[in-house]
Design an enzyme around this catalytic site. Sequence first.
Site, PDB file in Angstrom:
ATOM      1  CG  ASP A 281      -1.772   1.209   1.395  1.00 41.04           C
ATOM      2  OD1 ASP A 281      -2.321   1.663   0.379  1.00 41.04           O
ATOM      3  OD2 ASP A 281      -1.918   1.737   2.521  1.00 41.04           O
ATOM      4  CB  SER A 282       0.207   4.802  -0.509  1.00 39.62           C
ATOM      5  OG  SER A 282      -0.918   4.908   0.340  1.00 39.62           O
TER       6      SER A 282
ATOM      7  CE1 TYR B 103       2.781   5.917  -3.151  1.00 36.33           C
ATOM      8  CE2 TYR B 103       1.673   4.151  -4.340  1.00 36.33           C
ATOM      9  CZ  TYR B 103       2.802   4.648  -3.718  1.00 36.33           C
ATOM     10  OH  TYR B 103       3.931   3.884  -3.656  1.00 36.33           O
ATOM     11  N   GLY B 104      -3.000   9.308  -3.404  1.00 40.17           N
ATOM     12  CA  GLY B 104      -4.277   9.805  -3.952  1.00 40.17           C
ATOM     13  C   GLY B 104      -4.182  11.080  -4.779  1.00 40.17           C
TER      14      GLY B 104
ATOM     15  CB  CYS C 134      -3.041   0.581  -2.453  1.00 37.22           C
ATOM     16  SG  CYS C 134      -3.074   2.339  -2.838  1.00 37.22           S
ATOM     17  CG  ASN C 135      -9.418   0.868  -2.930  1.00 38.95           C
ATOM     18  OD1 ASN C 135     -10.398   0.292  -3.365  1.00 38.95           O
ATOM     19  ND2 ASN C 135      -9.013   0.709  -1.682  1.00 38.95           N
TER      20      ASN C 135
ATOM     21  CD  GLU D 202       0.038   6.687   5.933  1.00 43.30           C
ATOM     22  OE1 GLU D 202       1.167   6.639   6.421  1.00 43.30           O
ATOM     23  OE2 GLU D 202      -0.546   5.686   5.464  1.00 43.30           O
TER      24      GLU D 202
ATOM     25  CB  CYS E 154      -9.363   4.621   0.644  1.00 44.24           C
ATOM     26  SG  CYS E 154      -7.736   5.028   1.337  1.00 44.24           S
ATOM     27  CB  THR E 155      -6.678  -0.283   2.264  1.00 45.15           C
ATOM     28  OG1 THR E 155      -5.537   0.480   1.821  1.00 45.15           O
ATOM     29  CG2 THR E 155      -7.124  -1.221   1.157  1.00 45.15           C
ATOM     30  CG  HIS E 156      -5.067   4.897   4.585  1.00 47.75           C
ATOM     31  ND1 HIS E 156      -4.537   4.399   3.424  1.00 47.75           N
ATOM     32  CD2 HIS E 156      -4.019   5.389   5.294  1.00 47.75           C
ATOM     33  CE1 HIS E 156      -3.221   4.596   3.429  1.00 47.75           C
ATOM     34  NE2 HIS E 156      -2.886   5.187   4.552  1.00 47.75           N
TER      35      HIS E 156
HETATM   36  N1  DGL Z   1      -4.771   3.124   1.024  1.00 44.28           N
HETATM   37  C1  DGL Z   1      -4.833   3.642  -0.288  1.00 44.28           C
HETATM   38  C2  DGL Z   1      -6.045   3.234  -1.064  1.00 44.28           C
HETATM   39  O1  DGL Z   1      -6.610   2.202  -0.790  1.00 44.28           O
HETATM   40  C3  DGL Z   1      -4.399   4.975  -0.624  1.00 44.28           C
HETATM   41  C4  DGL Z   1      -4.103   6.059  -0.002  1.00 44.28           C
HETATM   42  C5  DGL Z   1      -3.275   7.169  -0.549  1.00 44.28           C
HETATM   43  O2  DGL Z   1      -2.083   7.021  -0.482  1.00 44.28           O
HETATM   44  O3  DGL Z   1      -3.832   8.177  -0.995  1.00 44.28           O
HETATM   45  O4  DGL Z   1      -6.452   3.924  -1.960  1.00 44.28           O
END
Ligand code: DGL
Length: 274
Positions: free
Chosen positions: A11-12, A43-44, A74-75, A153, A185-187
């Site tokens: 993931d990011s 990453y978004g 990570c989506n 984060e 989003c996995t967060h």
């Molecule tokens: N956890 C990530 C996802 O599922 C991304 C988060 C990010 O870095 O913006 O999209």
Amino acid sequence: MSDPRSIGIFDSGVGGLTVVRAVLDLVPGEPVLYFGDTARAPYGPRAVDEIRAFAREVAAYLLGRDVKMLVVACNAIESNAIEDLSERANVPLVGVIEPGVRAALRATRNGRVGVIGTEATIASGAYDRAVAAENGGVELRSAACPAFVPHVERGDTTSPELMSAARGYLAPMREAGVDTLILGCTHYPLLSGLLQRVMGPDVVLVSSAEETAKDVYAGLLDGGLLRDDASPPEHEFLCSGDPGSFRALAARFLGPEAAGVRAQSVQPAPVSER
Ligand code: DGL
């Protein structure tokens, strides 16, 4: 037959740990090699080319460590770089989008489903395509929630600022009467308390983590890749940023297995485009 190799999960940042948690619950005997690109998260907001380049680097690193499966937790990566990754991966590749959509379509009663994610995920249209492919009769509303990942984060899952951002992002979902909300989003599963509070008790929140873990199990089983060994597996958790803060968040988000977290900083090498 027993395959002792690790499952590579990435993931990011720390969000993919929600997927690791679910995987360890279903296949506790499997070793996990996790990589969170914390130095470059989120990453978004990044450009598609940049997300693809980072994803190639991290995947190449994990494949170089001889993982037996690659889980894109990570989506933002899956929705923008999955074709690229599937061309390069010589092991089964598991993502989070289709599992989340599957669970949401099972859960909805009124056919009105919402999805929230990062800018990169929502802009990609990946969820619109996945829902349309499964069930054209379902109405999908989507919203990007760029403020969420930086809070998570930092370890913030409850602040008033987060609550007010959530109220703003989710107001159109509430007005549209969605009865099921995909956490794209996995967060975001780490914000479930707050999101449920804003959406109200009757809305089903879908975290793709559990559903993804089922795909991981099925992939290992079908591919003859399960580890058949009674000794406890050794996990490895790597990040590209500060290992101290990553270790602290992993301990909080991952639970008991975090005791074995050997967080260390690794910088994956650039990989050329093909
Ligand atoms: N956890 C990530 C996802 O599922 C991304 C988060 C990010 O870095 O913006 O999209």
